[in-house]
Design a protein around this motif. Structure first.
Motif, PDB file in Angstrom:
ATOM      1  N   LEU A 171      -2.894   2.256 -16.719  1.00 21.54           N
ATOM      2  CA  LEU A 171      -2.567   2.061 -14.860  1.00 21.54           C
ATOM      3  C   LEU A 171      -2.610   1.887 -14.320  1.00 21.54           C
ATOM      4  CD1 LEU A 171       0.298   5.844 -15.486  1.00 21.54           C
ATOM      5  CD2 LEU A 171       0.812   3.136 -16.370  1.00 21.54           C
ATOM      6  N   SER A 172      -4.224   1.829 -14.098  1.00 20.72           N
ATOM      7  CA  SER A 172      -5.709   1.773 -12.644  1.00 20.72           C
ATOM      8  C   SER A 172      -6.251   0.371 -13.415  1.00 20.72           C
ATOM      9  CB  SER A 172      -6.061   2.765 -13.039  1.00 20.72           C
ATOM     10  OG  SER A 172      -5.166   4.211 -12.703  1.00 20.72           O
ATOM     11  N   ALA A 173      -6.658   0.057 -12.369  1.00 15.99           N
ATOM     12  CA  ALA A 173      -7.929  -1.149 -13.038  1.00 15.99           C
ATOM     13  C   ALA A 173      -8.427  -1.589 -11.555  1.00 15.99           C
ATOM     14  CB  ALA A 173      -7.167  -2.684 -13.570  1.00 15.99           C
ATOM     15  N   PRO A 174     -10.021  -2.046 -11.949  1.00 20.91           N
ATOM     16  CA  PRO A 174     -10.286  -2.385 -10.155  1.00 20.91           C
ATOM     17  C   PRO A 174      -9.723  -3.811  -9.931  1.00 20.91           C
ATOM     18  CG  PRO A 174     -12.472  -1.847 -12.099  1.00 20.91           C
ATOM     19  CD  PRO A 174     -10.247  -1.754 -12.941  1.00 20.91           C
ATOM     20  N   LEU A 175      -9.729  -4.060  -9.378  1.00 21.88           N
ATOM     21  CA  LEU A 175      -9.648  -4.879  -7.915  1.00 21.88           C
ATOM     22  C   LEU A 175     -10.104  -5.283  -6.902  1.00 21.88           C
ATOM     23  CD1 LEU A 175      -6.153  -6.671  -8.103  1.00 21.88           C
ATOM     24  CD2 LEU A 175      -6.269  -5.050  -5.835  1.00 21.88           C
ATOM     25  N   TYR A 226     -15.293  -7.153  -1.929  1.00 20.60           N
ATOM     26  CA  TYR A 226     -15.499  -5.633  -1.844  1.00 20.60           C
ATOM     27  C   TYR A 226     -14.432  -5.526  -3.344  1.00 20.60           C
ATOM     28  CZ  TYR A 226     -12.140  -3.670   0.126  1.00 20.60           C
ATOM     29  OH  TYR A 226     -10.878  -3.375   1.130  1.00 20.60           O
ATOM     30  N   TYR A 227     -14.623  -4.074  -3.802  1.00 18.31           N
ATOM     31  CA  TYR A 227     -13.751  -3.455  -4.898  1.00 18.31           C
ATOM     32  C   TYR A 227     -13.318  -2.228  -4.579  1.00 18.31           C
ATOM     33  CZ  TYR A 227     -15.024  -6.864  -8.364  1.00 18.31           C
ATOM     34  OH  TYR A 227     -15.987  -8.829  -8.961  1.00 18.31           O
ATOM     35  N   ASP A 228     -12.000  -2.453  -5.118  1.00 19.35           N
ATOM     36  CA  ASP A 228     -11.438  -0.968  -4.844  1.00 19.35           C
ATOM     37  C   ASP A 228     -10.562  -0.848  -6.611  1.00 19.35           C
ATOM     38  OD1 ASP A 228     -11.420   1.211  -2.547  1.00 19.35           O
ATOM     39  OD2 ASP A 228     -10.573   0.035  -1.588  1.00 19.35           O
ATOM     40  N   GLY A 229      -9.615   0.310  -6.549  1.00 16.49           N
ATOM     41  CA  GLY A 229      -8.742   0.692  -7.468  1.00 16.49           C
ATOM     42  C   GLY A 229      -7.621   0.068  -6.837  1.00 16.49           C
ATOM     43  N   GLN A 230      -6.361  -0.618  -8.293  1.00 17.86           N
ATOM     44  CA  GLN A 230      -5.421  -0.840  -7.859  1.00 17.86           C
ATOM     45  C   GLN A 230      -4.405   0.505  -9.199  1.00 17.86           C
ATOM     46  OE1 GLN A 230      -3.674  -4.899  -8.778  1.00 17.86           O
ATOM     47  NE2 GLN A 230      -2.357  -4.642  -6.768  1.00 17.86           N
ATOM     48  N   HIS A 231      -3.659   0.746  -8.828  1.00 16.49           N
ATOM     49  CA  HIS A 231      -2.615   1.808  -9.057  1.00 16.49           C
ATOM     50  C   HIS A 231      -1.140   1.706  -9.611  1.00 16.49           C
ATOM     51  CE1 HIS A 231      -2.327   6.126 -11.156  1.00 16.49           C
ATOM     52  NE2 HIS A 231      -1.859   6.187 -10.274  1.00 16.49           N
ATOM     53  N   ASN A 232      -0.475   1.807 -11.001  1.00 22.27           N
ATOM     54  CA  ASN A 232       0.827   1.944 -10.298  1.00 22.27           C
ATOM     55  C   ASN A 232       1.175   3.200 -11.048  1.00 22.27           C
ATOM     56  OD1 ASN A 232       3.868   1.913 -11.990  1.00 22.27           O
ATOM     57  ND2 ASN A 232       3.005   0.320 -13.129  1.00 22.27           N
ATOM     58  N   ASP A 233       1.783   3.332  -9.384  1.00 24.81           N
ATOM     59  CA  ASP A 233       2.088   5.243  -8.665  1.00 24.81           C
ATOM     60  C   ASP A 233       3.724   5.278  -9.759  1.00 24.81           C
ATOM     61  OD1 ASP A 233       3.481   3.380  -7.693  1.00 24.81           O
ATOM     62  OD2 ASP A 233       3.234   3.816  -5.826  1.00 24.81           O
ATOM     63  N   LYS A 248       0.329   0.180  -3.460  1.00 26.74           N
ATOM     64  CA  LYS A 248      -0.836   0.363  -5.117  1.00 26.74           C
ATOM     65  C   LYS A 248      -2.201   1.037  -5.014  1.00 26.74           C
ATOM     66  CE  LYS A 248       3.720  -0.261  -5.529  1.00 26.74           C
ATOM     67  NZ  LYS A 248       4.903   1.363  -6.754  1.00 26.74           N
ATOM     68  N   LEU A 249      -3.100   0.942  -4.096  1.00 26.31           N
ATOM     69  CA  LEU A 249      -4.442   0.730  -4.495  1.00 26.31           C
ATOM     70  C   LEU A 249      -4.496   2.159  -4.669  1.00 26.31           C
ATOM     71  CD1 LEU A 249      -5.531  -1.768  -1.240  1.00 26.31           C
ATOM     72  CD2 LEU A 249      -5.537  -1.802  -3.590  1.00 26.31           C
ATOM     73  N   ILE A 250      -5.659   2.169  -5.053  1.00 26.22           N
ATOM     74  CA  ILE A 250      -6.586   3.360  -5.014  1.00 26.22           C
ATOM     75  C   ILE A 250      -8.164   2.798  -4.158  1.00 26.22           C
ATOM     76  CG2 ILE A 250      -4.978   5.066  -6.758  1.00 26.22           C
ATOM     77  CD1 ILE A 250      -7.336   4.144  -9.118  1.00 26.22           C
ATOM     78  N   HIS A 251      -8.203   4.324  -3.279  1.00 27.54           N
ATOM     79  CA  HIS A 251      -9.509   3.683  -2.190  1.00 27.54           C
ATOM     80  C   HIS A 251      -9.443   4.943  -1.351  1.00 27.54           C
ATOM     81  CE1 HIS A 251      -7.133   2.830   1.578  1.00 27.54           C
ATOM     82  NE2 HIS A 251      -6.138   3.243   1.123  1.00 27.54           N
ATOM     83  N   GLY A 252     -10.678   4.544  -1.159  1.00 25.75           N
ATOM     84  CA  GLY A 252     -11.534   5.876  -0.130  1.00 25.75           C
ATOM     85  C   GLY A 252     -11.065   5.471   1.223  1.00 25.75           C
TER      86      GLY A 252
END
Length: 394
Positions: A154-158, A218-225, A113-117
């Motif tokens: 559906l997405s937010a910084p985490l 640090y910050y990454d994104g969380q996403h309801n895939d 559930k993460l969107i990250h680099g």
């Protein structure tokens, strides 16, 4: 990816990263930017949905049966397949999408559930002077920003915490995370920062206090895939794509190309899993977006096709929500076997899991007892004795 109405032959896309032409003996691995069809314009682009509500499954199946030939047939209703179907149908192409199970029932709903680099990928890029790893991180950070912009519901910084238990690690990880912020550039969600031991325990009170030096956030994104996948599939249906779940492809259809005299794929034989009924769906272009099952579909075309997909699996377990704060995750960048483990809040529960390891392809993968025990043991390393006893019920 763009499509052209007059395209002949079949394009194969597996999991969004693999592409080849069905019927060829050799596999051409190329990136999205190198796809020749990406710059081809299609006529009669659609600007408005044709259906306010998606048609019923029965109506969709009737369309699949009664259409003489589609322009595009997509096999696989995950994120990649649904995206291809939406792209095609909004370019004015007659599009069909079939999925063996339910939409988003596979890879597209079983992520961390993460969107990250990828902080670890950046570390490898620097340590090994690997420009390709760096470019991958750069592109992933751009895609992270894009998802946060187009799907804010559906997405937010985490914020994610890296607990530090050795003094020398504090400057080491701090430099690495600051480089991560720097690579993100204007797409940086929020600048990373250092927490003292007391502040770290305020945010994550279940952390072990012994030897804790501090933490870096640090910050990454969380996403309801899963919801994103369903939204894309439903949008494709509203624009007129014939979409059907529980529709299995049992074989590929072929016909002789009058120009070359060679056989080419011209559709698929589909089976309604719910009724057992079979029928043919013909199309000028067939897209294989079945992810880890890419080679299964390729071998329907050529039984001697060399495998081009190496499946891997990440294991997650769901724990009660009190094992993590509601608005902060935790990352262990160096587990006992070198993998990364995440400890993340998700819908009032906690997801604990690892990064990918090679695996065999199965329809319904389940974690092994060994994987579950590994995660529990790694998580236990970070929990104080006050909460460790509650592991008994897991």
């Amino acid at each position: 990816m763009a499509f052209q109405k007059a395209v002949k032959g079949t394009v194969l896309v597996g999991g969004g990263a693999l592409a080849t032409i069905l019927g060829l003996s050799q596999f051409a691995h190329y990136k999205r930017k190198q796809v020749n069809l990406a710059f081809v314009e299609a006529a009669d682009c659609v600007s408005e949905p044709v259906n306010r509500e998606p048609p019923s499954r029965e109506a969709q199946i009737l369309t699949l049966k009664n259409t003489t030939e589609f322009d595009v047939l997509v096999i696989g209703g995950g994120a990649t397949g649904s995206g291809c179907a939406l792209d095609a149908v909004t370019r004015g192409l007659k599009t069909a999408l079939v999925e063996r199970d339910d939409f988003s029932s596979g890879t597209s709903s079983r992520s961390t559930k993460l969107i990250h680099g990828g902080v670890r990928y950046l570390q490898k890029a620097i340590m090994k002077l690997d420009i390709e790893q760096y470019r991958m991180v750069k592109e992933a950070l751009h895609e992270r920003a894009n998802l946060l912009e187009i799907a804010p519901h559906l997405s937010a910084p985490l914020p994610i915490m890296l607990p530090i238990y050795k003094w020398w690690q504090l400057p080491y990880y701090w430099v690495g995370i600051k480089l991560y912020d720097l690579v993100a550039g204007s797409n940086c969600l929020k600048s990373s920062y250092v927490l003292s031991k007391s502040r770290a325990l305020e945010h994550f009170p279940m952390l072990q206090k012994d030897k804790l030096v501090g933490a870096i956030v640090y910050y990454d994104g969380q996403h309801n895939d899963a919801r994103m996948n369903l939204a894309i599939a439903l949008t494709a249906a509203r624009y007129g794509a014939a979409t059907a779940n529980y529709m299995e492809v049992v074989s590929l259809l072929k016909k002789t190309d009058p120009q070359t005299g060679k056989e080419r794929v011209s559709g698929a034989r589909c089976k309604d899993v719910l009724t057992g009924q079979e029928f043919d769906v013909r199309a000028k272009c067939v897209i294989n977006a079945t992810g880890p099952f890419t080679d299964t579909v390729r071998r329907m075309d050529d039984k001697d096709a060399t495998a081009i997909c190496q499946p891997s699996a990440g294991v997650h377990i769901v724990m009660p929500g009190y094992y993590s704060p509601e608005s902060m995750g935790l990352l262990d960048p160096a587990t006992s076997d070198g993998r990364v483990i995440f400890f993340l809040p998700w819908q009032k529960m906690t997801i604990a899991g690892t990064t990918d390891t090679p695996t065999d392809v199965t329809n319904h993968p389940i974690p092994s007892e060994e994987d579950i025990n590994f995660i529990l043991n790694e998580v236990r390393n970070y929990l104080s004795s006050d909460v460790e006893g509650k592991f008994a019920f897991l």
